[in-house]
Design a protein around this motif. Structure first.
Motif, PDB file in Angstrom:
ATOM      1  N   PRO A  27       0.804  -1.233   0.000  1.00 43.11           N
ATOM      2  CA  PRO A  27       0.000   0.000   0.000  1.00 43.11           C
ATOM      3  C   PRO A  27       0.831   1.274   0.000  1.00 43.11           C
ATOM      4  O   PRO A  27       0.299   2.345  -0.227  1.00 43.11           O
ATOM      5  CB  PRO A  27      -0.804  -0.126   1.302  1.00 43.11           C
ATOM      6  N   GLU A  28       2.116   1.172   0.253  1.00 49.82           N
ATOM      7  CA  GLU A  28       2.934   2.379   0.359  1.00 49.82           C
ATOM      8  C   GLU A  28       4.356   2.040  -0.050  1.00 49.82           C
ATOM      9  O   GLU A  28       4.872   0.966   0.277  1.00 49.82           O
ATOM     10  CB  GLU A  28       2.885   2.904   1.801  1.00 49.82           C
ATOM     11  N   TYR A  29       4.972   2.959  -0.763  1.00 44.48           N
ATOM     12  CA  TYR A  29       6.344   2.760  -1.209  1.00 44.48           C
ATOM     13  C   TYR A  29       7.229   3.850  -0.608  1.00 44.48           C
ATOM     14  O   TYR A  29       6.866   5.029  -0.630  1.00 44.48           O
ATOM     15  CB  TYR A  29       6.449   2.831  -2.736  1.00 44.48           C
ATOM     16  N   ASP A  30       8.338   3.425  -0.062  1.00 43.99           N
ATOM     17  CA  ASP A  30       9.384   4.359   0.349  1.00 43.99           C
ATOM     18  C   ASP A  30      10.465   4.308  -0.732  1.00 43.99           C
ATOM     19  O   ASP A  30      11.242   3.352  -0.809  1.00 43.99           O
ATOM     20  CB  ASP A  30       9.958   3.976   1.716  1.00 43.99           C
ATOM     21  N   ILE A  31      10.470   5.328  -1.569  1.00 46.58           N
ATOM     22  CA  ILE A  31      11.385   5.358  -2.719  1.00 46.58           C
ATOM     23  C   ILE A  31      12.617   6.157  -2.310  1.00 46.58           C
ATOM     24  O   ILE A  31      12.545   7.374  -2.114  1.00 46.58           O
ATOM     25  CB  ILE A  31      10.707   5.998  -3.932  1.00 46.58           C
ATOM     26  N   THR A  32      13.725   5.475  -2.151  1.00 43.61           N
ATOM     27  CA  THR A  32      14.980   6.126  -1.769  1.00 43.61           C
ATOM     28  C   THR A  32      15.792   6.399  -3.030  1.00 43.61           C
ATOM     29  O   THR A  32      16.147   5.470  -3.770  1.00 43.61           O
ATOM     30  CB  THR A  32      15.777   5.250  -0.798  1.00 43.61           C
ATOM     31  N   ILE A  33      16.015   7.676  -3.269  1.00 40.73           N
ATOM     32  CA  ILE A  33      16.798   8.100  -4.438  1.00 40.73           C
ATOM     33  C   ILE A  33      18.224   8.379  -3.955  1.00 40.73           C
ATOM     34  O   ILE A  33      18.419   9.200  -3.057  1.00 40.73           O
ATOM     35  CB  ILE A  33      16.188   9.348  -5.083  1.00 40.73           C
ATOM     36  N   THR A  34      19.185   7.704  -4.541  1.00 42.51           N
ATOM     37  CA  THR A  34      20.581   7.823  -4.135  1.00 42.51           C
ATOM     38  C   THR A  34      21.380   8.448  -5.270  1.00 42.51           C
ATOM     39  O   THR A  34      21.246   8.041  -6.427  1.00 42.51           O
ATOM     40  CB  THR A  34      21.168   6.450  -3.772  1.00 42.51           C
ATOM     41  N   VAL A  35      22.192   9.440  -4.930  1.00 42.85           N
ATOM     42  CA  VAL A  35      23.060  10.082  -5.921  1.00 42.85           C
ATOM     43  C   VAL A  35      24.494   9.933  -5.421  1.00 42.85           C
ATOM     44  O   VAL A  35      24.789  10.157  -4.246  1.00 42.85           O
ATOM     45  CB  VAL A  35      22.668  11.556  -6.127  1.00 42.85           C
ATOM     46  N   THR A  36      25.385   9.518  -6.314  1.00 44.23           N
ATOM     47  CA  THR A  36      26.784   9.246  -5.966  1.00 44.23           C
ATOM     48  C   THR A  36      27.670   9.929  -6.986  1.00 44.23           C
ATOM     49  O   THR A  36      27.433   9.836  -8.203  1.00 44.23           O
ATOM     50  CB  THR A  36      27.058   7.730  -5.968  1.00 44.23           C
ATOM     51  N   ASP A  37      28.715  10.645  -6.491  1.00 48.51           N
ATOM     52  CA  ASP A  37      29.636  11.266  -7.432  1.00 48.51           C
ATOM     53  C   ASP A  37      30.711  10.266  -7.838  1.00 48.51           C
ATOM     54  O   ASP A  37      30.760   9.134  -7.345  1.00 48.51           O
ATOM     55  CB  ASP A  37      30.230  12.554  -6.848  1.00 48.51           C
TER      56      ASP A  37
END
Length: 811
Positions: free
Chosen positions: A419-429
């Motif tokens: 019923p719910e999504y925790d969308i973790t967006i990760t950015v890496t240099d």
């Protein structure tokens, strides 16, 4: 006439002059000039007289003095009408020293009638301030090699007074080597340059003490002095020289504070103090550079003074001056360029915009959920970033423009799964080591009616005991719907189906809210054995969804039927009378008790027992097939009349039973043959009527059974087995005929064949066969002949013309 005209014109002119004077008085400004620093209480002027006001009316007319934008330095004496000083006034405080004119503006207000007067007080400057130098001592180092005519700038003096009261000129004390030249600046200020008139000789005189006097133009004049100390230095004719004219240094950002950047080295060919050097920044070096790097003035070391950030400044330019310590110091210069090398010290940054939450679970694929922007302050690979989300999520990132990404729905969503999504967006240099950052978006899914109600089972079998109470609860048949709110609210229905013109809803009912199933009538197993119908579950969504399940109601038998003794037949409540020869052998079948029970399975299994036996050693009773046999031959001691009471009991709980009384009479002589006895048929007797009805019913059921069996087993028809041979039979002769009859028995232990007798008929009893067989027995009239067996102890009568028996066995 002419004189009269002139008189009128004169009067007209006078009136105009009068009104003009009044207007001029109301609109003009009264001006006063007073010197600054007047003592308190000093009278400036008689304001009432100057304004043409009656002194005696000042109080009544509420005279008021208002000063604009200044402290109240003046006031009016309402008794005399005089304007006087309330507090000393300093022009330099009230007005800027650069301002030529200084005014205090006031308003005089009169009531009854209202009149207003503008007063302007000019504060006139007086020479109350003397010139003053910024520094009392001016030190100058002049080399002995300085040429005549050389100028040296001196600190100028300041005087807050203005005009003629400000600085007018400068004077230098008498000497032969120096002179001054007074210069006038653009703002009118005066300053002096020291001029060398004659070359110096340090050996003749090492220093000079000069007095510089600044004089203003006031009356009386005021002055201020400063001391000029001139030190004559030895000739320093060699300037310092750096090893290189310019330096380029690469420095990594975030270098530790205090770490050495470069050590500069300059040299001077002079000796002594003329070769001692001091290092300093030139004026061309920015304050930011001087704050970031420290320069050791003695050894020329440049060190990190504060944290260096590549993202703030990437190049630092500085000019370093090396000054010798000679009397007339010479300088050398070099340029230093510090190039800051980037380090991967900045984490990537994520900015999430335009987040759409919650969304419906049936949101279309490729719908934009959020816009994400990324940035990194570092440069090169340290500033290049890669962005990603977890691979197991039904979302994807798509680059829309430089450093901007769209978060899209990549797969169909299902709220019932998650019923719910925790969308973790990760950015890496891409630095070394890489740095990363992440942000989490919580996406909530809204329910839509996309799930059909589901029953836990596809088929329900519900046993119901017969003789149930109407309205009794049978079972709870519930479905589940993983949707939410109205999409999961279920309503239950029985799908209508008629059985024998009876609607299913008249037999059963279901609670539409919880699925509880109820019986609406009492069921009889002997009439109704099962019911098959469907129940539908429908949700409350738009549009509604539904599913159904099959329900099989099985009526369970109860032991509610008493066994019925059908053989030997007797009238209600009467005894059965049999006659047997006394010569009967041991094991001879005397009688057979047959009982039937309309219940099923174990409730219909009947066992037989003696309830009363005149001689327990003479007769035996088989508890399963009801056969009564002799255990020995009759003796002369045995009574001629034997009374047997047999109870037939079913296997139910509690057990039900029926009894029959058999009265046996023994005779000495053998019976006559049947050929000698004419047969009589009483076709209109009550028993025959009953048997005809039973025969017709059983024959009809037999026909239906045969047809169904043929259809079901036409592929595997089994051969019928031959009937087992009969054991000895006892036929009691009666003076009557035998009527046809048929009996069907389902019992697993025995089958019975009998010819129901009338008052004058014959009874034939057959031996039981193995368990599981089903037989249909019919009787036909016997032939008239009997044979007598002479080898036995007592003659046994057998039927010469046998009774035809039709038998079927079903697997």
């Amino acid at each position: 006439m002419e004189g009269c005209t002139k008189s009128v014109l004169w009067r007209y002119v006078m009136v105009l002059l009068f009104f003009s004077a009044i207007l001029d008085t109301a609109s003009s400004v009264t001006h006063y000039s007073i010197p600054e620093e007047m003592e308190e209480g000093s009278v400036v002027a008689n304001l009432a007289s100057d304004l043409g006001l009656d002194v005696t009316t000042l109080n009544n007319r509420q005279m008021r003095l208002d000063i604009r934008s200044n402290k109240k330095y003046l006031n009016v004496n309402k008794e005399t009408g005089e304007l006087y000083i309330l507090e000393k006034m300093d022009r330099e405080y009230l007005c800027s020293s650069k301002t030529t004119n200084c005014f205090i503006k006031m308003e005089v207000t009169m009531e009854n009638p209202v009149r207003m007067f503008n007063i302007e007080i000019e504060i006139v400057d007086i020479n109350d301030n003397a010139p003053q130098f910024w520094r009392d001592t001016i030190r100058l180092d002049i080399s002995e090699s300085t040429a005549a005519g050389e100028r040296f700038s001196l600190s100028n003096a300041v005087d807050p007074d203005i005009g003629s009261n400000s600085i007018k000129t400068y004077y230098l004390s008498e000497n032969e080597h120096f002179n001054i030249e007074v210069q006038t600046g653009r703002d009118g200020s005066k300053f002096a340059d020291l001029i060398l008139k004659k070359p110096l000789d340090r050996e003749e005189r090492a220093s000079y003490n000069l007095i510089l006097t600044a004089v203003d133009g006031g009356v009386p004049a005021r002055s201020g002095t400063a001391s000029i100390i001139v030190r004559v230095l030895d000739t320093n004719d060699n300037a310092p020289q750096f090893d290189k004219d310019s330096y380029t240094i690469n420095l990594t950002e975030n270098a530790p504070i205090g770490s050495l950047v470069v050590k500069l080295n300059a040299s001077d060919k002079d000796e002594g103090s003329n070769s001692d050097l001091l290092y300093s920044y030139s004026l061309y070096t920015s304050e930011k550079t001087q704050q970031t790097f420290s320069l050791n003035p003695n050894n020329g070391e440049i060190r990190v003074k504060e944290l260096i950030n590549y993202e703030d400044f990437r190049i630092y330019d500085m000019e370093i001056i090396a000054t010798d310590k000679g009397a007339n110091s010479l300088t050398g210069k070099c340029k230093v360029k510090i190039l800051i090398t980037d380090m991967n010290d900045n984490h990537p940054e994520i900015s999430i915009r335009s987040v759409t939450s919650p969304v419906k679970e049936d949101v279309a694929v490729n719908t934009v959920i959020a816009v994400v922007s990324v940035s990194d302050k570092d440069s090169g690979e340290n500033g290049q970033v890669d962005i990603h989300i977890s691979a197991d999520l039904p979302f994807a990132l798509k680059e829309s423009s430089d450093n901007y990404y769209e978060l899209l729905v990549s797969e169909p969503l299902d709220r019932e799964k998650l019923p719910e999504y925790d969308i973790t967006i990760t950015v890496t240099d891409r630095g070394n080591p890489p740095l990363s950052d992440n942000e989490t978006i919580t996406l909530e899914l809204l329910d839509v009616n996309d799930n059909v109600p589901q029953f836990p089972q596809t088929f329900y079998t519900i046993p119901v005991m017969e003789n149930n109470a109407p309205g009794a609860s049978l079972s709870s048949i519930t479905a589940v719907d993983p949707d939410l709110h109205e999409n999961q609210y279920l309503v239950y229905f029985i799908i209508e189906k008629e059985i024998a013109n009876t609607s299913m809803s008249m037999l059963f009912s279901i609670n539409p809210e919880n699925g509880n199933l109820y019986a609406l009538k009492t069921f009889d197993y002997e009439i109704e054995k099962d019911f098959l119908f469907h129940i539908e579950a429908r949700d409350s969504g738009v549009p509604p969804l539904s599913s159904n399940v099959t329900v099989h109601i099985i009526i369970m038998d109860q032991n509610d039927n008493t066994p019925l003794i059908v053989s030997p037949w007797r009238a209600q409540g009467s005894e059965v009378k049999e006659t047997i020869p006394r010569s009967t052998d041991k094991g001879t079948l005397i009688a057979k008790v047959i009982a039937i029970d309309s219940d099923s399975v174990h409730n219909s299994r009947i066992t037989y027992q003696f309830l009363q036996n005149t001689d327990a050693t003479l007769f035996s009773l088989d508890q399963y097939n009801g056969e009564i046999r002799t255990m020995r031959m009759f003796s002369y001691r045995d009574s001629r009349d034997q009374r047997l009471v047999v109870i037939a009991k079913d296997n139910g709980e509690p057990a039900l039973s029926a009894t029959v009384t058999i009265k046996l009479s023994t005779v000495e002589t053998a019976l006559k043959t049947y050929t000698e006895v004419p047969l009589e048929y009483d076709i209109f007797s009550d028993l025959n009527l009953y048997l005809v009805i039973g025969l017709g019913s059983v024959s009809f059921l037999l026909l239906i059974t045969i047809l169904v069996t043929i259809v079901l087993k036409c592929q595997k028809a089994k051969p019928s087995k031959a009937a087992p041979p009969s054991r000895n039979s006892v036929i009691s002769e009666r003076n009557s005929t035998i009527a046809d009859s048929t009996l069907v028995s389902n019992d697993a232990y025995w089958y019975s064949l009998f010819l129901a007798e009338t008052r004058k008929g014959k009874l034939v009893v057959r031996q039981p066969v193995p368990k599981g067989a089903r037989y249909i027995v019919s009787s036909i009239p016997r032939s008239t002949g009997l044979t007598e067996t002479s080898d036995s102890a007592a003659s046994t009568l057998q039927v010469r013309n046998s009774v035809s028996i039709i038998r079927e066995r079903f697997a």
